[in-house]
Design an enzyme around this catalytic site. Structure first.
Site, short mmCIF file in Angstrom:
data_model
loop_
_atom_site.label_atom_id
_atom_site.label_comp_id
_atom_site.label_asym_id
_atom_site.label_seq_id
_atom_site.Cartn_x
_atom_site.Cartn_y
_atom_site.Cartn_z
N SER A 258 0.80 -1.23 0.00
CA SER A 258 0.00 0.00 0.00
C SER A 258 0.83 1.28 0.00
O SER A 258 0.41 2.28 -0.57
CB SER A 258 -1.01 0.00 1.15
OG SER A 258 -0.37 -0.24 2.37
N HIS B 183 1.56 4.87 4.16
CA HIS B 183 0.69 5.42 3.12
C HIS B 183 1.09 6.86 2.82
O HIS B 183 1.24 7.25 1.65
CB HIS B 183 -0.77 5.39 3.57
CG HIS B 183 -1.33 4.02 3.76
ND1 HIS B 183 -2.54 3.79 4.36
CD2 HIS B 183 -0.83 2.80 3.42
CE1 HIS B 183 -2.78 2.49 4.38
NE2 HIS B 183 -1.75 1.87 3.83
#
Length: 196
Positions: free
Chosen positions: A111, A164
């Site tokens: 991610s 992230h």
């Protein structure tokens, strides 16, 4: 990238006889998860290897769905090499930020790298370095998917939002570096001169 992530997952599931629901933290660490003490001991490769590991099947499925969608839309206009560079650099950047934020946690997942692709897509779209019809779709996609996943990361325990955020900033920076060449490429196909 899709096949690499899926292949690593299958190999790990077969080797550990688990993975349908989730892997143990010890398995993730043994297979190259991002872990502060190990990185501090010289295992820098974990900053990248962790971007190809996943904690369980749902983690993998979610990331592969988003990666597949971004790859389908972004890889052709930017080129495979640029696409891969954004993924790899953002994966490392996300791992570094995650390591700084929580050095004693084993962190895995694509991610951070995927958020990097979102950051690059956003910058390239806003700088008109992508075809017009694609740019608008990507801005909407990044706003919806990125926003949803960031909010989810703040609400759910165990989600590495530091990775992230690190990934999206590194991806945006790399997108900014790539944008001049891509602006000229788009202009060439449109038959216009971007310097005028």
């Amino acid at each position: 990238m899709l096949l690499t992530n899926a292949g690593v997952y299958v190999a790990m599931a077969l080797a550990t006889h688990s993975g349908i629901e989730s892997f143990a933290a010890s398995d993730l660490r043994a297979w190259g998860g991002n872990y502060g003490p190990a990185v501090a001991a010289g295992q820098w490769w974990r900053l990248l290897s962790s971007a190809f590991l996943h904690g369980g099947f749902m983690h993998l499925a979610n990331n592969l769905a988003i990666l597949g969608l971004l790859g389908w839309m972004l890889e052709k206009p930017v080129g495979t090499v640029r696409f891969a560079l954004v993924y790899l650099l953002a994966g490392i950047g996300g791992s570094l930020v995650g390591l700084y934020w929580h050095p004693d946690t084993v962190s895995v997942g694509a991610s951070g790298a995927i958020f990097g692709l979102m950051g690059a897509a956003l910058v390239l779209a806003l700088r008109k370095a992508l075809p017009d019809d694609l740019g608008g779709v990507l801005v909407t996609l990044v706003a919806v998917m990125g926003g949803f996943n960031l909010v989810l990361g703040f609400l759910m325990p165990g989600v590495d939002n530091a990775a992230h955020l690190g990934g999206i900033f590194v991806g945006a920076a790399v997108g900014l570096l790539f944008s001049p060449g891509l602006i000229h490429r788009v202009a060439y196909y449109k038959g216009t001169n971007p310097d005028e």
